[in-house]
Structure formats: C-alpha cells, structure tokens
Design an enzyme around this catalytic site. Structure first.
Site, PDB file in Angstrom:
ATOM      1  N   SER A 139       0.830  -1.210   0.000  1.00 10.50           N
ATOM      2  CA  SER A 139       0.000   0.000   0.000  1.00 10.50           C
ATOM      3  C   SER A 139       0.860   1.253   0.000  1.00 10.50           C
ATOM      4  O   SER A 139       0.360   2.341  -0.297  1.00 10.50           O
ATOM      5  CB  SER A 139      -0.857   0.052   1.263  1.00 10.50           C
ATOM      6  OG  SER A 139      -1.593  -1.114   1.409  1.00 10.50           O
TER       7      SER A 139
ATOM      8  N   HIS B  36      -1.347  -2.881  -7.012  1.00  6.85           N
ATOM      9  CA  HIS B  36      -2.051  -2.561  -5.763  1.00  6.85           C
ATOM     10  C   HIS B  36      -3.551  -2.809  -5.937  1.00  6.85           C
ATOM     11  O   HIS B  36      -4.254  -1.994  -6.532  1.00  6.85           O
ATOM     12  CB  HIS B  36      -1.758  -1.090  -5.407  1.00  6.85           C
ATOM     13  CG  HIS B  36      -2.306  -0.627  -4.113  1.00  6.85           C
ATOM     14  ND1 HIS B  36      -2.477   0.705  -3.797  1.00  6.85           N
ATOM     15  CD2 HIS B  36      -2.738  -1.310  -3.011  1.00  6.85           C
ATOM     16  CE1 HIS B  36      -2.979   0.811  -2.586  1.00  6.85           C
ATOM     17  NE2 HIS B  36      -3.153  -0.385  -2.097  1.00  6.85           N
TER      18      HIS B  36
ATOM     19  N   GLU C 213      -4.242  -0.288  -8.935  1.00  9.22           N
ATOM     20  CA  GLU C 213      -3.292   0.821  -9.093  1.00  9.22           C
ATOM     21  C   GLU C 213      -1.952   0.178  -9.448  1.00  9.22           C
ATOM     22  O   GLU C 213      -1.395  -0.571  -8.644  1.00  9.22           O
ATOM     23  CB  GLU C 213      -3.209   1.614  -7.772  1.00  9.22           C
ATOM     24  CG  GLU C 213      -2.412   2.888  -7.871  1.00  9.22           C
ATOM     25  CD  GLU C 213      -2.336   3.637  -6.531  1.00  9.22           C
ATOM     26  OE1 GLU C 213      -2.355   3.000  -5.461  1.00  9.22           O
ATOM     27  OE2 GLU C 213      -2.228   4.876  -6.568  1.00  9.22           O
TER      28      GLU C 213
ATOM     29  N   ASN D  10      -3.369   6.251  -1.677  1.00 11.17           N
ATOM     30  CA  ASN D  10      -3.187   6.589  -0.261  1.00 11.17           C
ATOM     31  C   ASN D  10      -2.658   7.999  -0.035  1.00 11.17           C
ATOM     32  O   ASN D  10      -2.843   8.568   1.032  1.00 11.17           O
ATOM     33  CB  ASN D  10      -2.290   5.553   0.411  1.00 11.17           C
ATOM     34  CG  ASN D  10      -3.087   4.293   0.690  1.00 11.17           C
ATOM     35  OD1 ASN D  10      -4.209   4.354   1.183  1.00 11.17           O
ATOM     36  ND2 ASN D  10      -2.530   3.146   0.336  1.00 11.17           N
TER      37      ASN D  10
HETATM   38  N1  LIG Z   1      -5.833  -4.821   3.994  1.00  7.39           N
HETATM   39  C1  LIG Z   1      -6.080  -3.964   3.024  1.00  7.39           C
HETATM   40  O1  LIG Z   1      -7.140  -3.330   2.974  1.00  7.39           O
HETATM   41  C2  LIG Z   1      -5.057  -3.750   1.938  1.00  7.39           C
HETATM   42  C3  LIG Z   1      -5.431  -3.080   0.774  1.00  7.39           C
HETATM   43  C4  LIG Z   1      -4.497  -2.932  -0.263  1.00  7.39           C
HETATM   44  C5  LIG Z   1      -3.210  -3.433  -0.096  1.00  7.39           C
HETATM   45  N2  LIG Z   1      -2.871  -4.074   1.068  1.00  7.39           N
HETATM   46  C6  LIG Z   1      -1.508  -4.590   1.176  1.00  7.39           C
HETATM   47  O2  LIG Z   1      -1.551  -6.000   1.006  1.00  7.39           O
HETATM   48  C7  LIG Z   1      -0.511  -6.619   1.789  1.00  7.39           C
HETATM   49  C8  LIG Z   1      -1.146  -7.626   2.717  1.00  7.39           C
HETATM   50  O3  LIG Z   1      -2.102  -6.988   3.516  1.00  7.39           O
HETATM   51  P1  LIG Z   1      -3.107  -7.816   4.449  1.00  7.39           P
HETATM   52  O4  LIG Z   1      -4.019  -6.823   5.070  1.00  7.39           O
HETATM   53  O5  LIG Z   1      -3.656  -8.979   3.705  1.00  7.39           O
HETATM   54  O6  LIG Z   1      -2.049  -8.336   5.558  1.00  7.39           O
HETATM   55  P2  LIG Z   1      -2.191  -9.480   6.649  1.00  7.39           P
HETATM   56  O7  LIG Z   1      -1.179  -9.141   7.684  1.00  7.39           O
HETATM   57  O8  LIG Z   1      -3.620  -9.699   7.013  1.00  7.39           O
HETATM   58  O9  LIG Z   1      -1.730 -10.809   5.864  1.00  7.39           O
HETATM   59  C9  LIG Z   1      -0.405 -10.998   5.475  1.00  7.39           C
HETATM   60  C10 LIG Z   1      -0.113 -12.472   5.307  1.00  7.39           C
HETATM   61  O10 LIG Z   1       1.266 -12.577   4.981  1.00  7.39           O
HETATM   62  C11 LIG Z   1       1.770 -13.721   5.608  1.00  7.39           C
HETATM   63  N3  LIG Z   1       3.217 -13.626   5.702  1.00  7.39           N
HETATM   64  C12 LIG Z   1       3.970 -12.952   6.599  1.00  7.39           C
HETATM   65  N4  LIG Z   1       5.275 -13.140   6.341  1.00  7.39           N
HETATM   66  C13 LIG Z   1       5.361 -13.951   5.273  1.00  7.39           C
HETATM   67  C14 LIG Z   1       6.448 -14.525   4.531  1.00  7.39           C
HETATM   68  N5  LIG Z   1       7.714 -14.298   4.881  1.00  7.39           N
HETATM   69  N6  LIG Z   1       6.155 -15.326   3.486  1.00  7.39           N
HETATM   70  C15 LIG Z   1       4.865 -15.587   3.147  1.00  7.39           C
HETATM   71  N7  LIG Z   1       3.807 -15.080   3.807  1.00  7.39           N
HETATM   72  C16 LIG Z   1       4.057 -14.269   4.844  1.00  7.39           C
HETATM   73  C17 LIG Z   1       1.071 -13.747   6.960  1.00  7.39           C
HETATM   74  O11 LIG Z   1       1.116 -15.042   7.554  1.00  7.39           O
HETATM   75  C18 LIG Z   1      -0.337 -13.319   6.579  1.00  7.39           C
HETATM   76  O12 LIG Z   1      -1.169 -14.420   6.272  1.00  7.39           O
HETATM   77  C19 LIG Z   1       0.210  -5.480   2.496  1.00  7.39           C
HETATM   78  O13 LIG Z   1       1.328  -5.108   1.750  1.00  7.39           O
HETATM   79  C20 LIG Z   1      -0.835  -4.370   2.513  1.00  7.39           C
HETATM   80  O14 LIG Z   1      -0.262  -3.095   2.578  1.00  7.39           O
HETATM   81  C21 LIG Z   1      -3.764  -4.253   2.070  1.00  7.39           C
END
Ligand SMILES: NC(=O)c1ccc[n+]([C@@H]2O[C@H](COP(=O)([O-])OP(=O)(O)OC[C@H]3O[C@@H](n4cnc5c(N)ncnc54)[C@H](O)[C@@H]3O)[C@@H](O)[C@H]2O)c1
Length: 285
Positions: free
Chosen positions: A107, A128, A140, A178
């Site tokens: 993000s 994104h 994005e 963002n």
């Molecule tokens: N949540 C949102 O609304 C949103 C929206 C757009 C983008 N994002 C981006 O998406 C990404 C994930 O967000 P999220 O909310 O799903 O996060 P989250 O923390 O809910 O999930 C992340 C996952 O990554 C896994 N993980 C951690 N370390 C790891 C590794 N070394 N190898 C493999 N897997 C690993 C974790 O076990 C977890 O299941 C982030 O970069 C976030 O900025 C999130």
C-alpha cells in the site's frame, strides 16, 4: 488480500500457487475463497461449474522457493513491513525463473526500494489491489524507477484479463490512492481530536454531503488504524512535509491497540457482532 488476489486469478483461469509462512492461514484462505465464491453463486455472477474450475486452479504451499519456481508472475501480498518485504523479494528473486515478473501489493512501501534488492529491478512493479479484491474494480499499477515499459504494458493487459480497471501511476510516497485518501482520514481524525464534531457527525457529513459510501472514520476502522498510521508515517517521512504528520489521537489509539474492526474497537465498537454502527465508548457524548 492474498486470498482475494488468488481468487480473482483462479477465477480468470490462471494456475495459482498461494504461499504463506503459516499453514493455518492457507487453510483459512481456501475457506474464505470458497465462501466468497458461494456468495457470487447466490448473486448469480458465478456458476457452480465455474467455482469448481477456479478451485481446481489453486494450490497452496508454505515453501516459497518451490511455490515460485515455475511462475511467470509473482504477486507478493505479505504483511506491510519494509524489512520483511525486502527479505521476501531477495528470496523470490533467487528462486523464480529468469524473466518472471515480480509484483507487490504494497500500500505504501517504495517499489524502487523493493526492486533494488533484486537482480531484476526492471521486472519489478506495484500491483495494488483494493479490498475486497473480488469486488473492487481498481488496480493501481505502480512503475518503479527501473520498471520496463513492456512490463507495465503486460500488467495492464493482465489486469484487464482479471476483469479489473488498471490505472498506471509513478512511485512516490503513497502512490495516488493513499496519498489522497490518508490525509483525508487524518483530517477527519484531527477534526474529532479538536472537538469540531463527533464521530457520527463527521462520517455523516462526508457520506451525505460528498456521496462517499462510507465515512472516513469508519473507513479508517476497516483499513486498520495501525495501517493508516504506518502509511501516514511513510508520507510524512517521504515528503518531509508537516501536513502529513499523523494526528496524536491516531497515534494514541494505535498504542492502545484500538485498531478498528480487527481489534473489535476503533472509532466504532464492533464487539456486539451486529451490522449496526455503534460509536466506541471513548467517543460517546
Ligand atoms: N488490507 C487492506 O485493505 C489492503 C489493501 C491494499 C493493499 N494491502 C496490502 O496488502 C498486503 C497484505 O495486507 P493484508 O491486510 O492482507 O495483511 P495481513 O497481515 O492480514 O496478511 C499478510 C499475510 O502474509 C503472511 N506472511 C507474513 N510473512 C510472510 C512470509 N515471509 N512469506 C509468506 N507469507 C508471509 C502472513 O502469515 C499473513 O497471512 C500489504 O502489503 C498491505 O499493505 C492491504
């Protein structure tokens, strides 16, 4: 986000390896994908046969090197933490085939910084997706400093194949989504902090006055207040401009672990489990 991204790729006919460090997260992801596809079936936007075809495209593994070894594209969606992403990209870079495009769903973390730890910065790009991924149309697409034009073109075409609408932007703090959204959320929190209006009033003004589907405080609760704070810090540090400084109330709420929906309490109280919006006790008049 990872399960949503896997869902849309599998539904579009791509073979997907879903990778996580925690096996439990992979099981949870498959359950979520199945449940979300069932919802699509009940709405008439997917058939049972299409669901089975999509699920048959999905494999899960906790072995990152094996999971990416034959990939044409990797979309990283691990926890939003710079050090972690840099480490993961080094691992993916050494295990993925030459020519494989490496995308990140970050993000806010610099695509250029992530690309620089690999031996193929020209093949690294931001992809994104928005939450919830199967529903939200936008992708994005963020060009890093070294991203090749052909790579951007491929990811634009691919996003359309996924039924999404791509928007290409350049790699500066917060990209576009963002950079514009977070200052609005921060300003809403500052207005609450300064006593200009209450939680419900702020959200109602923005919903009814600006036709936003959700008020900025409720949206912040959905995104996660820790995530909002982290992105504001990226903007603040990246531009060196005090206008991005996170509101002290947001900082306090994150320290108190009132993170929004995921912790059960933020600007609203979600502990009752129902759909009704209840203002959190700290903000009740
Ligand atoms: N949540 C949102 O609304 C949103 C929206 C757009 C983008 N994002 C981006 O998406 C990404 C994930 O967000 P999220 O909310 O799903 O996060 P989250 O923390 O809910 O999930 C992340 C996952 O990554 C896994 N993980 C951690 N370390 C790891 C590794 N070394 N190898 C493999 N897997 C690993 C974790 O076990 C977890 O299941 C982030 O970069 C976030 O900025 C999130």
């Amino acid at each position: 986000m990872g399960n949503g991204i896997a869902h849309v790729f599998a539904q579009s006919g791509f073979s997907v390896n879903l990778i996580d460090v925690q096996a439990a997260q992979l099981e949870k992801a498959l359950t979520t994908i199945t449940k979300n596809m069932d919802r699509q079936i009940s709405k008439g936007s997917l058939t049972e046969d299409q669901k089975q075809a999509a699920l048959s495209q999905l494999r899960t593994t906790t072995d990152l090197a094996q999971g990416v070894s034959k990939a044409d594209l990797v979309v990283e969606a691990a926890t939003e933490n710079t050090e972690l992403k840099l480490k993961i990209f080094q691992q993916i870079d050494s295990a993925a085939p030459a020519g494989c495009i490496l995308a990140t769903n970050t993000s806010s973390i610099s695509i250029t910084k992530i690309a620089a730890v690999t031996k193929r910065p020209e093949l690294v790009i931001g992809m994104h997706f928005m939450n919830p991924v199967p529903v939200m149309k936008l992708v994005e697409i963020i060009n890093g400093y070294a991203t090749q034009k052909e790579v951007t073109e491929k990811i634009v075409t691919l996003s359309k194949q996924l039924g999404k609408i791509p928007c290409v932007v350049n790699d500066y703090p917060g990209f576009i989504a963002n950079r514009i959204l977070m200052p609005m959320i921060n300003e809403a929190i500052c207005s609450l902090f300064e006593g200009v209006a209450g939680v419900e009033e702020i959200d109602t003004v923005m919903k009814l006055g600006m036709a936003h589907p959700m008020g900025p405080l409720q949206l912040a609760d959905f995104i996660g207040l820790d995530v909002c704070l982290a992105i504001l810090n990226v903007l603040h540090e990246g531009f060196g401009n005090p206008k991005y400084a996170p509101c002290p109330l947001l900082v306090n709420m994150v320290m108190a672990k009132n993170l929004g929906v995921k912790s059960g309490k933020g600007f609203y109280d979600y502990s009752h489990g129902g759909k009704e919006l209840v203002v959190a006790p700290n903000f009740k008049k």
